[in-house]
Every structure is written in C-alpha cells, then in structure tokens.
Design a protein around this motif. Structure first.
Motif, mmCIF file in Angstrom:
data_model
loop_
_atom_site.group_PDB
_atom_site.id
_atom_site.type_symbol
_atom_site.label_atom_id
_atom_site.label_comp_id
_atom_site.label_asym_id
_atom_site.label_seq_id
_atom_site.Cartn_x
_atom_site.Cartn_y
_atom_site.Cartn_z
ATOM 1 N N ARG A 271 0.824 -1.213 0.000
ATOM 2 C CA ARG A 271 0.000 0.000 0.000
ATOM 3 C C ARG A 271 0.856 1.260 0.000
ATOM 4 N N PRO B 95 -9.975 -10.725 9.870
ATOM 5 C CA PRO B 95 -8.641 -10.256 9.513
ATOM 6 C C PRO B 95 -8.314 -10.535 8.042
ATOM 7 N N VAL B 96 -7.397 -9.739 7.479
ATOM 8 C CA VAL B 96 -6.937 -10.027 6.123
ATOM 9 C C VAL B 96 -5.790 -11.033 6.160
ATOM 10 N N ALA C 227 -1.095 -2.960 6.838
ATOM 11 C CA ALA C 227 -2.320 -3.188 7.591
ATOM 12 C C ALA C 227 -2.707 -1.906 8.317
ATOM 13 N N ASP C 228 -4.015 -1.748 8.551
ATOM 14 C CA ASP C 228 -4.495 -0.582 9.285
ATOM 15 C C ASP C 228 -4.346 -0.801 10.782
ATOM 16 N N PHE D 198 -2.313 -8.778 0.732
ATOM 17 C CA PHE D 198 -3.201 -9.739 1.389
ATOM 18 C C PHE D 198 -4.152 -10.441 0.437
ATOM 19 N N VAL E 172 -4.725 -7.311 10.865
ATOM 20 C CA VAL E 172 -3.855 -8.488 10.875
ATOM 21 C C VAL E 172 -3.736 -8.980 12.310
ATOM 22 N N LYS F 204 -8.223 -3.055 7.343
ATOM 23 C CA LYS F 204 -7.296 -4.155 7.101
ATOM 24 C C LYS F 204 -6.640 -4.550 8.419
ATOM 25 N N SER G 262 -1.069 -14.423 5.571
ATOM 26 C CA SER G 262 -1.446 -15.812 5.749
ATOM 27 C C SER G 262 -2.892 -15.890 6.191
ATOM 28 N N LEU G 263 -3.785 -16.225 5.262
ATOM 29 C CA LEU G 263 -5.192 -16.371 5.620
ATOM 30 C C LEU G 263 -5.741 -17.579 4.885
#
Lengths: 272, 270, 348
Positions: free
Chosen positions: A117, B181-182, B200-201, A134, B156, B154, A217-218
C-alpha cells in the motif's frame, strides 16, 4: 532406450561411489527420518482436514498461475538474453537471476516496498482500484518473483544450445520474426521450456518466505501449503509432518516428470 | 559382474557408516546427560556459563538483564537464544543444550514439564496483554476493539495456533465480536511488520511489541484485553550442568531490579 | 532483372561488388576465410555491411548510402539460402519443412502441402514426405532442403557449399539435381569444387581476402586463370612476368607460348600450362626449341597414378618409373622442360 551398455567402460574411480553415497545419504536420510516420524494412523485424517485441503488447493492453483506468468514473462526475457545484443545485457541477466540466491524473505520485502500500500507502485495501484496486499494475487506475484529465474535459466540454456541457424534459414524462407518464434524457435526449445515450467511450478509450490512477508497468511486466500505447515508446526507437529510428506510427494512427482526421462533433455540438442 | 556389484557395496558401506556415526552421536549426548549431576559444581558462588532459551518477545529485556547480571557477577557468561516458545520446546525435547527456559505462555511450559525436562516448579515472572497496534498516522482512525470489526479495516492478527492468536481468540469470544482479519500471521513479529510497513491498518499484538517498534507504531489500549492476560513462566532445565548459575539468573529476574526492567518494557507483574 | 551488389564491411575486411545478368548462376570460389559466406549473409540480410547497396532488378535489397537508408529484413528479400548442412527443422516432417516457406507467406495449408509434394517429387524425395529429418540420410536431407528452398520461388537462390557435407555417393545426385534446377535460375553458389563451377555456373568469381580478384565466364576464368588460386583450381601451373620478344620473363626463366592476341613487350603477362606436359631433366637438354625452367624440388608426392613434383610455384606430373630413373629428392636443382605449344599466354 538402452540405458546401460553392458560392456561400456565408465571412467569413474570406485571411491567416487563412496562419496556419492555420502551425498545421497545426506539428502535421503532426512527424508526417511521425516517419513519415519509420520503418524500413519492419523495420516489420512490429517491431510484431508479442511484446512489442509484448502491449503493444498490454493498452493496448486497459485503455483499453476505463477507458472503461466513465468512462461509469459520468461520466454521474452530468455530470448533477449540469449539472442539480443543490448547494452548491459550481462547486468540484466545478473539481476534477473538474483532471486535464485536471494533469501526469499528479501524478495518479499522488495515486493512489499513495490506493490504494498505504501510501495512505489502500490499507492497508484490502490488509487486505480487494485489492492494487491493480502490477496491471492500477492501470493502469485511472490511465487513468480522467486520462480522466474528458473524458467529464464532453463530456457536461455536451451536457446543457446539450439543456436540461431534454424532461425536464419526460416527467415530466408520468408518467415517473419513472429512466425519464426512460433514455428521454429519455440518448438526447438520445447523441452527446455517444459523443464523450465516444471521447475518454476516446483519452486512456486515450495515458496514460503516471500509469501509470508508480502502476502500474509489467511486460510483459503493466502495460506499456501508451506505456510500451513509452518503454522501447524506450532500446535500440531503430526499434522505438520503429514503435510510435509504431501509436499515432498507432489514435488517428487513434479521433478520426476521433468528429469525422470533423460531422453527428453538430450532431445533439446538438435541433430545436426 | 563383480565390477557392477562393487559400487553398490561401497554405497551401502558408506550409508552404514553414516547411520553408525549418527548412532554414536546420539549416544554421546546421552552419556553427557547422565554425567551432568556429577559434573555440576557444588560451590554456591555462580560462575561459568549458561544458555538461556527465551521467548522471542523477551529479546530486548533479557538482553538487558543478561548484561546487568554479567556485570554484577564477573566471570559469568549468559548465552541467549530467542525463538517462538513452541520452537524452543521442540528444540529442548530434541536434546538442545540449555539451562534456563523462559516461555511466553504456560501451555508451552507444560509441554516441557510433560517431557520431564524441568528441574523446579516454574515461576511466573511477567504478564503481557494485547493492545491494538496501528501505524503512527493511524490512517483508519481506530480507537477501540469494536472499530476493528468495521468493514474495510485491514486487520492483521496472530493465527489461533500461536499464543498471541489464542489470546486474540479468547478476547473475541469474551467481547462477543467477530474479527475478519486479512491475514493470520504465525508470529507477533510478522503482525507488527505488516502494521509498521503500513500494509495493515491495525493489528493485535502485545503491549511490549508496540514499545519495541518505537515511533513506527502506536498502541491503543482497550478494556477487553483483560480477558486474556498472558503469563510468562521461567524455570531451570533438568539437564542443566550449571544449576547454581541458572538459579542465580532466574532470581535476578524475579527481584525488584529485574522486574523494573520488565515493567519499563511494558510487561505487567504477575 | 539483373543483380547488382556492392558492399563493404570493415570488421571482416570485405569489399565486394558484383553484377549478374538475369538467369545467370554465379559460382563463388576462394580459399577459406576469403569472405564467401559473408557475401551470402549480406545478400540474405543476415549480416549488415557498413555501406553499399544491392538490388534485384528494380527491387532494392538494401541501400545504405542513400539519405533514407533501405534495409529489407531477410524475410522480405526472396533470397532463400541453402547451407552446407541441410538445417531441416527437426520438429517438422520433410513435407512440412518444404511447405514451411509458403505457409509463412500465408498460403493455405492444403495448397502449401500440395506444392511441397511437387517439390519433393522434383528433388526425388517424395517417398520421405512423412519422415522426420533425423530419419533421413545426409544426402536425402540435403535434397529435401533444396526442395524447401526452391518451394519459396526465390528470386535469387543462395547456395553455401551445398555438397560439401555429402558423401561421394550423394554428391553426384545432388549435382545433377542442381544442374537441372539452376539452369534457368538466378543463383549464387559457393563451392570448393571446380567441377561444380564448370557444371553449374555461367560465371565464376574468385574471392580472396574479401576482394574479388577474378570475375568472368566460367570457362574463361578456369582456362585463363590470372590468380594462383584459380589456376590451382583448374590444376594448371601459373607463372607471371613481363613480356619480352621471345616470351615471358619469369623467376624460373624465359617461357614462350601461344597467345590469342599479340602482347606489347613490357606488359605483365601470365603463362599457364598443365603439370602433365612437363618433363624433368637433371641436365639441360641441348639443341631443343623447348621451354626450359630451372627450379629446386620442394616436395614429391603421389598424385593419382602419377607422381607430383613441386618446385616452388611449379608442379610437374611424372611417372613412377621416371621418378625411380631420375632418383629425385627434395632440394635437387632440376630442369622443367615443356613445348611452347603447351603454354598459353595472356595479359595478367
């Protein structure tokens, strides 16, 4: 074909076999040790659990996608490196081959600072509506990054072996460069292309570091089989070992397809 | 014919040799382990060196504590090895030589206890709670646990298989919210990495991790975190060859000075 | 539709200009490294010269001197190349190889194959149509390669030693095919074999050191060679020197012969004669009107049924009996004697 000529003399000193035995053991014994560690009574349930199957499916899909990307990007790169005469071509080759020796996690960091981002391109991509971080796309990109050199090396070697004579003849017969590429060059280096694709697939399948760093990792989205193994190892060593065995089996099949038949590699050399 | 057979015989011999060597090597370890009681010194003044296996989250504090200890007890050397608690237990049960083990949770300490590798009852020396970590600019304006469940954030977190993920899960359950979560990372470091890089936010990590990250991340406390307080136990490993020094090091951590180093880093007291 | 070519390429010390009339076959001869393959590569568009231009009729192949440079890519030149190796595409059958050119130019598969079959028939290889190149012998493959080159109907056919890699059984058939196919065709053939030049070519160019040193109708060049290379090709002795009243003054002595046109004294002239017309004497023969050249023997070697005696640039063929009789050895100073009627003299 006749693999072993009964009377053929091979100039291999006997002690070479001893050292080769040590080398082979160094690779084989750890694999056997892992197989010995497998909890066979639980093996099938462990590898068919939902998370395992999801991870395996994701791994196969993303590896297939990155193999396609490697073919699409690798053919032009290999052609430029093998046939082109650009300035700084040596340097270009060195950089393209860098991921071969780079720790994958470094590749992951590099990708993060490019497509993340806050990355070089990521910000513009996000404004354009593309979110890479992601996502499964990120997994494919990480795999392509580390697997591309395998395709380029394999194909460039095949191109150099085949040489440019056939292409020159094809051109004097009236074939345009694109026709020459499609009808002469690519068919000639098909074995090299195939082994490059198989190696790229295998490398993608095993990719871990860059994926972990860049894609996250999802389950079902970015958690490929190696990441699943790494995670399972924290809580369920049996599952980790069982999945490792699955990965070894898939990799062995893939590598066996590429190198099992030595006839195919020799075919890369064109009869004169 | 004999020419064809001989190479295979050589390979087999070589293989047998390796297997034999492996057998010998494991035997040596056993011998050393058995010898350890007689080898241990009976003097009460700590000296020599020990190896401490400590959870990754203890890296900063234990490095400081070991330096202080060495300064206070000249002639001693504290070797430190940091990794995930589960990894450390795996290494210890596989025969890795260590004198002290400091775990990030009681679960992994129990595993070591089950393996019969602890010398004394573990002492709880610190606690850690979860906090919301956001990038320094807090782009998604996160202020509470409930904000994390907002769509478009976002988030994590740690995977439930690892301690910080288990803690996250119990907080989710007790607070009655569902997080989407992403990414579910396998270590706190990976969660922090995604937050500090701005990918990530927000992330759920331990208070101490946010302190370590410095300016790059901001911590946001939330009351629901009390549902999952992580306790850090420490003990001497039963195979230790220098139990005197090991015990002395553990004492230095549980005393006032040691506790101050830990609380300064964000740890709570048990 | 004449062919005009001129090009220089400094990196290969190449500077050649050529002109051929329509329908002619030009044989290019010359020692190794003379620039023969460079010539073909430049014509085919595989190698770019520093400067020059070439055209077939009105069609410009390249023109690097003009303000707007022209450089046709190889595929637009219609100059099919047949090399020493057949270079049949190994992944295609003989038929598909021959159909390749037409297919590349957009001819439909069926039409291209049908035409390819005709060309296989023309080169007497139709029975191999479905074979892969690795199932063909060298001679068969080269004939298929010829069919492949001819099938594109090239305006100019380039042949780079097409028979050099063939065995003695395959070469005659290939030569016969080429004779038939090149008869009415515009072609350039590189060869080492003077027989190829005689049988196939209307004109001969001798290339040496990147320059054309002789050029002209085949028989003229071979019968009246001005260069040692050309003379060696036709098996003739060649010596040069200034013209005197009685003959040519050479390093080996004065030599007289017949000349087609009178030569003014002082002009540089060449004398050619066959090694077989020479007799060797240990002492100068007396009272003979014949030519007598003095030289030291450098080599003695078998040459067919005869013995070839070399002395510097001269060569004489004598019988085994004569050799035994004279007890010749390298280093001996001897006299090469031959009739004036066996010597041809022309301006060098």
């Amino acid at each position: 074909m006749n693999r072993r000529s009964p009377a053929g003399y091979t100039a291999v000193p006997p002690w070479i076999y001893a050292v080769a035995g040590v080398g082979a053991s160094f690779v084989l014994i750890p694999l056997l040790a892992m197989v010995a560690k497998v909890n066979w009574s639980q093996f099938i349930p462990l590898i068919t659990s939902e998370s395992s199957l999801t991870a395996l499916g994701l791994s196969l899909r993303t590896s297939a996608a990155s193999t396609v990307l490697c073919i699409v990007l690798g053919i032009p790169l290999a052609l430029v490196l093998a046939r082109g005469n650009l300035r700084g071509q040596q340097l270009l080759r060195a950089f393209i081959l860098l991921p071969l020796v780079l720790p994958p996690v470094v590749g992951g960091i590099a990708l993060l600072y490019t497509f993340g981002r806050q990355g070089l391109l990521g910000h513009s991509l996000e404004l354009a509506g593309f979110q890479i971080a992601f996502s499964t796309t990120a997994v494919v990109m990480a795999q392509t990054f580390v697997a591309l050199p395998f395709m380029v090396v394999s194909l460039e070697g095949a191109l150099r072996t085949a040489g440019g004579k056939y292409e020159a003849v094809a051109a004097t017969l009236g074939a345009r460069p694109t026709t020459v590429l499609r009808r002469v060059t690519l068919p000639l280096v098909l074995p090299g292309l195939a082994s490059g694709a198989v190696l790229s697939f295998a490398r993608s399948l095993g990719e871990f570091g860059a994926t972990l760093t860049f894609a996250g990792s999802l389950e079902g989205v970015t958690r490929t089989l190696p990441l699943e193994i790494y995670l399972q190892r924290e809580s369920d060593a049996d599952a980790a070992v069982a999945l490792s065995l699955v990965l070894v089996a898939v990799a062995a099949i893939v590598v066996g397809l590429a190198y099992g038949n030595p006839q195919r590699t020799t075919k890369a050399k064109v009869p004169q | 014919m004999s020419i064809h057979h001989r190479p295979w015989a050589t390979i087999l011999t070589a293989t047998a040799l390796i297997l034999g060597l492996a057998g010998c090597a494991s035997g040596t370890v056993d011998n050393a382990g058995n010898q350890s009681p007689s080898g241990s010194s009976t003097t009460s003044e700590p000296s020599g060196e020990i190896t401490v296996f400590a959870a990754a989250s203890l890296k900063t504090t234990f490095t400081t504590l070991a330096e202080k200890f060495e300064a206070a007890h000249p002639g001693t050397t504290i070797k430190l090895s940091f990794a995930g608690s589960a990894d450390l237990v795996t290494q210890l049960t596989a025969g890795a030589p260590a004198d002290v083990f400091a775990s990030a949770d009681t679960k992994n300490m129990s595993k070591l206890q089950d393996a019969g590798l602890i010398a004394d009852t573990p002492i709880d020396f610190a606690t850690n709670t979860l906090e919301i970590a956001v990038p320094a600019s807090n782009p998604a304006a996160v202020n509470s646990l409930a904000d994390l469940a907002e769509p478009g954030i976002k988030l994590v977190i740690c995977a439930p298989q690892v301690p910080c993920g288990a803690a996250t899960k119990s907080i989710e359950e007790s607070a009655g919210i569902t997080l989407a979560p992403v990414s579910e990372e396998s270590s706190v470091t990976d969660v922090m990495g995604k937050v500090t890089s701005g990918e990530a936010d927000a992330g759920l990590v331990y208070v101490t991790d946010i302190k370590t990250a410095g300016d790059k991340a901001k911590g946001i406390k939330f009351p629901e975190s009390s549902a999952a307080v992580n306790t850090y136990p420490i003990t001497t490993v039963s195979t230790s060859k220098n139990k005197v020094l090991a015990d002395a090091f553990i004492t230095s951590i549980t005393d006032t000075e040691g506790q101050k180093v830990l609380t300064d880093a964000g740890f709570g007291t048990p | 539709m004449s062919f005009h070519f001129e090009a220089t390429l400094a990196s290969r010390d190449f500077d050649v200009s050529l002109h051929c009339e329509p329908g002619e076959t030009l044989a290019v001869l010359g020692p190794n490294g003379a620039g023969k393959s460079t010539l073909l590569a430049i014509i085919a568009g595989l190698l770019r010269p520093d400067a020059g231009k070439a055209s077939i009729g009105e069609r410009v192949l390249f023109d690097l001197g003009a303000p707007a440079r022209t450089w046709l890519p190889p595929h637009s030149r219609e100059t099919a190349l047949l090399a020493q190796e057949p270079l049949l595409f190994p992944h295609l059958s003989a038929l598909e190889n021959v159909a390749f050119g037409q297919r590349s130019q957009g001819v439909r598969a069926a039409a291209a194959r049908s035409s390819a079959r005709d060309w296989l028939a023309a080169t007497e290889t139709e029975e191999f149509a479905s074979r892969r190149p690795d199932q063909l012998s060298g001679g068969q493959a080269q004939r298929v390669a010829l069919a492949r080159a001819l099938a594109t109907s090239p305006e100019l056919l380039l042949l780079d030693e097409p028979m050099a890699a063939l065995d003695i059984h395959s070469a005659p058939m290939m030569r016969r095919l080429l004779k038939r196919e090149l008869a009415h065709r515009f072609a350039i053939i590189i060869t080492h074999d003077v027989l190829d030049a005689l049988m196939l070519a209307d004109k001969v160019a001798i290339l040496e050191g990147g320059r054309i040193i002789e050029f002209g109708p085949t028989l003229e060049v071979l019968n009246r060679p001005r260069s040692r290379f050309a003379a060696g090709l036709s098996g003739l002795n060649l010596i040069t020197g200034p013209t005197r009243d009685e003959g040519i003054d050479t390093d080996y002595g004065l030599i007289a012969g017949t000349s087609e046109s009178p030569l003014p004294p002082g002009t540089l002239a060449a004398a050619t004669f066959s090694p077989a017309d020479i007799s060797i004497y240990l002492d100068p023969p007396h009272g003979s009107p014949r030519n007598m050249l003095t030289a030291s023997i450098t080599e003695i070697e078998p040459h067919g049924d005869a013995i070839r005696v070399r002395a510097g640039q001269l060569a004489a063929d004598i019988t085994v009996a004569a050799l035994a009789d004279l007890a010749l050895e390298p280093g001996m100073r001897v006299f090469f004697v031959l009739k004036a009627t066996a010597v041809r003299i022309y301006p060098a």
